[in-house]
Design a protein around this motif. Structure first.
Motif, PDB file in Angstrom:
ATOM      1  N   ILE A  47       0.820  -1.218   0.000  1.00 42.63           N
ATOM      2  CA  ILE A  47       0.000   0.000   0.000  1.00 42.63           C
ATOM      3  C   ILE A  47       0.853   1.267   0.000  1.00 42.63           C
ATOM      4  O   ILE A  47       0.503   2.273  -0.605  1.00 42.63           O
ATOM      5  N   GLY A  48       2.012   1.235   0.671  1.00 43.88           N
ATOM      6  CA  GLY A  48       2.862   2.410   0.764  1.00 43.88           C
ATOM      7  C   GLY A  48       4.261   2.189   0.215  1.00 43.88           C
ATOM      8  O   GLY A  48       5.167   2.978   0.500  1.00 43.88           O
ATOM      9  N   ASN A  49       4.461   1.111  -0.563  1.00 44.53           N
ATOM     10  CA  ASN A  49       5.760   0.822  -1.171  1.00 44.53           C
ATOM     11  C   ASN A  49       6.882   0.735  -0.141  1.00 44.53           C
ATOM     12  O   ASN A  49       8.029   1.070  -0.419  1.00 44.53           O
ATOM     13  N   GLY A  50       6.538   0.289   1.045  1.00 46.68           N
ATOM     14  CA  GLY A  50       7.533   0.158   2.110  1.00 46.68           C
ATOM     15  C   GLY A  50       7.373   1.176   3.225  1.00 46.68           C
ATOM     16  O   GLY A  50       7.937   1.009   4.312  1.00 46.68           O
ATOM     17  N   PHE A  51       6.618   2.240   2.995  1.00 48.01           N
ATOM     18  CA  PHE A  51       6.342   3.209   4.061  1.00 48.01           C
ATOM     19  C   PHE A  51       5.304   2.608   5.000  1.00 48.01           C
ATOM     20  O   PHE A  51       4.363   1.954   4.548  1.00 48.01           O
ATOM     21  N   PRO A  52       5.463   2.788   6.327  1.00 54.08           N
ATOM     22  CA  PRO A  52       4.510   2.181   7.274  1.00 54.08           C
ATOM     23  C   PRO A  52       3.097   2.713   7.076  1.00 54.08           C
ATOM     24  O   PRO A  52       2.795   3.852   7.389  1.00 54.08           O
ATOM     25  N   MET A  53       2.254   1.865   6.523  1.00 46.68           N
ATOM     26  CA  MET A  53       0.898   2.289   6.205  1.00 46.68           C
ATOM     27  C   MET A  53       0.031   1.054   6.018  1.00 46.68           C
ATOM     28  O   MET A  53       0.487   0.024   5.522  1.00 46.68           O
ATOM     29  N   ALA A  54      -1.221   1.147   6.446  1.00 44.93           N
ATOM     30  CA  ALA A  54      -2.177   0.060   6.268  1.00 44.93           C
ATOM     31  C   ALA A  54      -3.579   0.650   6.320  1.00 44.93           C
ATOM     32  O   ALA A  54      -3.764   1.829   6.636  1.00 44.93           O
ATOM     33  N   ALA A  55      -4.564  -0.184   6.009  1.00 44.75           N
ATOM     34  CA  ALA A  55      -5.945   0.305   6.006  1.00 44.75           C
ATOM     35  C   ALA A  55      -6.913  -0.838   6.237  1.00 44.75           C
ATOM     36  O   ALA A  55      -6.624  -1.998   5.941  1.00 44.75           O
TER      37      ALA A  55
END
Length: 487
Positions: free
Chosen positions: A325-333
């Protein structure tokens, strides 16, 4: 210098090659390639090294901590759990597209994508540009204030999901998203029991440990109360199904009596699931967690569809997403229906300090834009199917490759002692193959109940030339392993 037998008639090849140096070769007359020669080649670790595809990127010179100092700091101050790959862990320095560079400047083709997380490629210039722009504008506000990036991202993401999946909760990790989904299911249903597949991994938080059904992730301490497991429909190892039952360009080698497009095994697995409902949970349950493929999927990686659940023709009540979702950046949904979101709001004031930050949402929007503009879903379909079929040929060639499965750029290769017993290849032997792939410049993942399955999931920008290299490296590593076994 690598002394290697190149598979051409009556020649030996001396190759001075590495991921950092140009390749040169000299050929010599045949020396009579006896079995003793092959044993000496294997014993010395001398083998053909496939030619690495070119890369038009030069990494910066590494100027940080010395390798030994990194090892010492890790030993003294970081988690004692043995999670690092390889006997000599890689110290990575820089990434570009589908390539990684270590502290010595060695180049590796990344076919694991940071555990299936780098979707559009390391340090994609468009994603970098959006991140830098937002970095100079606003890092953080928390959810008590509005900011345009979160609303722009919510609109873009919801447009990709079918009705009524239109309410989005932004979080920071997959474990956190699955935690929230469990809470939603219980709040809406007023029930507690939740079922997940055996072999599933849904996270390492106290809640999600109950959903994760892999032995090494289970604890002797109480955690994940109210979670039960049910049999995973595995047509390779499970009791039912076989060569006509898989939604994949490659079928399992096990024969079955099912007709094409008419799988009888599904009815037997459904009956087993009914047995779980009748014996292991309360009369009514809160929810059932299921991965469309028993690893991370979504965001176009499967090629045929944008979301994994769409490949099964079902409409879930809740969808969780993280990883790419974030290409490796800490992110989720977590995405759900208005009705379920309202049920949660009536039960608890849910709040997330860092979820949906301006940085995360700007990056998330850029990832969606790149997937669309660069046709990465279509590339996943084309290159993934191409590579899957090539790996399937290796399965037919080698006794220790038991199963090749997957869809798009989500591929699993299960290693066995032999195709008759289907016993998992011992962990130490799998590790040898893993190490040899790394030595030749290919990074792949590990998984499975006994760590016997290689996970192949490169960034979605991968090319057919790079897929060819990966298959050649894997074939070389397995060949070398088979020769070691013959000694």
């Amino acid at each position: 210098m690598i002394l290697a037998w190149r598979h051409v008639p009556r020649t030996l090849c001396l190759e001075t090659s590495s991921p950092r140096t140009p390749r040169t070769s000299k050929t010599y007359p045949s020396l009579g390639l006896s079995r003793a020669f092959w044993r000496s080649v294997t014993k010395l670790g001398l083998h053909t090294k496939p030619r690495m595809p070119p890369c038009d990127f030069t990494p910066e010179r590494y100027q940080s901590l010395p390798y030994d100092r990194v090892l010492e700091i890790h030993r003294r101050h970081l988690s004692p759990l043995m999670t690092a790959y390889f006997s000599k862990p890689l110290l990575l320095h820089q990434g570009h597209g589908q390539w990684l560079f270590d502290h010595e400047g060695n180049r590796y083709l990344d076919f694991f994508s940071g555990i299936v997380t780098v979707s559009v490629g390391h340090c994609h210039p468009k994603v970098n540009a959006e991140a830098q722009k937002q970095l100079g504008r606003l890092w953080h506000t928390s959810a008590v204030f509005f900011h345009p990036p979160s609303h722009e991202y919510a609109e873009k993401l919801s447009a990709l999901l079918p009705e009524p999946l239109k309410v989005i909760f932004l979080t920071n990790s997959g474990s956190e998203a699955n935690d929230l989904a469990m809470l939603m299911a219980r709040a809406h249903s007023k029930n507690a029991d939740i079922i997940s597949f055996r072999g599933a991994y849904h996270g390492c938080s106290p809640y999600t440990l109950g959903l994760s059904n892999v032995g090494q992730f289970k604890m002797t301490l109480p955690s994940g109360m109210g979670c039960q497991s049910t049999m995973c429909p595995d047509v390779f190892r499970g009791p039912w199904g076989g060569s006509c039952c898989r939604d994949s360009p490659v079928q399992t080698i096990r024969k079955c009596s099912c007709a094409p497009d008419c799988c009888q095994a599904k009815d037997q697995y459904i009956e087993q699931f009914k047995d779980t409902l009748n014996t292991s949970v309360a009369k009514s349950i809160a929810g059932f967690f299921a991965e469309p493929i028993q690893v991370q999927t979504g965001f176009g990686r499967l090629g045929s569809h944008f979301w994994g659940f769409q490949t099964h023709g079902v409409l879930p009540d809740i969808v969780t997403m993280a990883k790419g979702i974030g290409n490796g950046f800490p992110m989720a949904a977590v995405v759900t229906t208005p009705e379920i979101a309202t049920s949660l709001a009536k039960c608890v004031l849910h709040f997330n300090t860092f979820g949906g930050s301006p940085m995360a949402c700007a990056i998330g929007s850029a990832v969606l834009q790149v997937i669309k503009e660069e046709n990465l879903q279509e590339n996943s379909q084309e290159v993934g199917t191409y590579m899957l079929l090539k790996f399937a040929k290796l399965r037919d060639e080698f006794e220790i490759i038991g199963d090749v499965r997957g869809k798009g750029l989500m591929i699993g290769i299960e290693m066995v002692k032999d195709k008759m017993s289907l016993q998992p290849l011992p962990r130490e032997e799998v590790s040898q193959i893993h190490e040899d792939c790394k030595r030749m410049g290919l990074i792949i993942g590990r998984g499975g109940i006994f760590s016997q399955t290689f996970r192949i999931a490169p960034p979605m920008c991968v090319t057919k030339a790079e897929a060819d290299f990966a298959v050649d490296v894997f074939r070389c590593a397995v060949t070398q392993h088979m020769e070691r076994r013959a000694l």
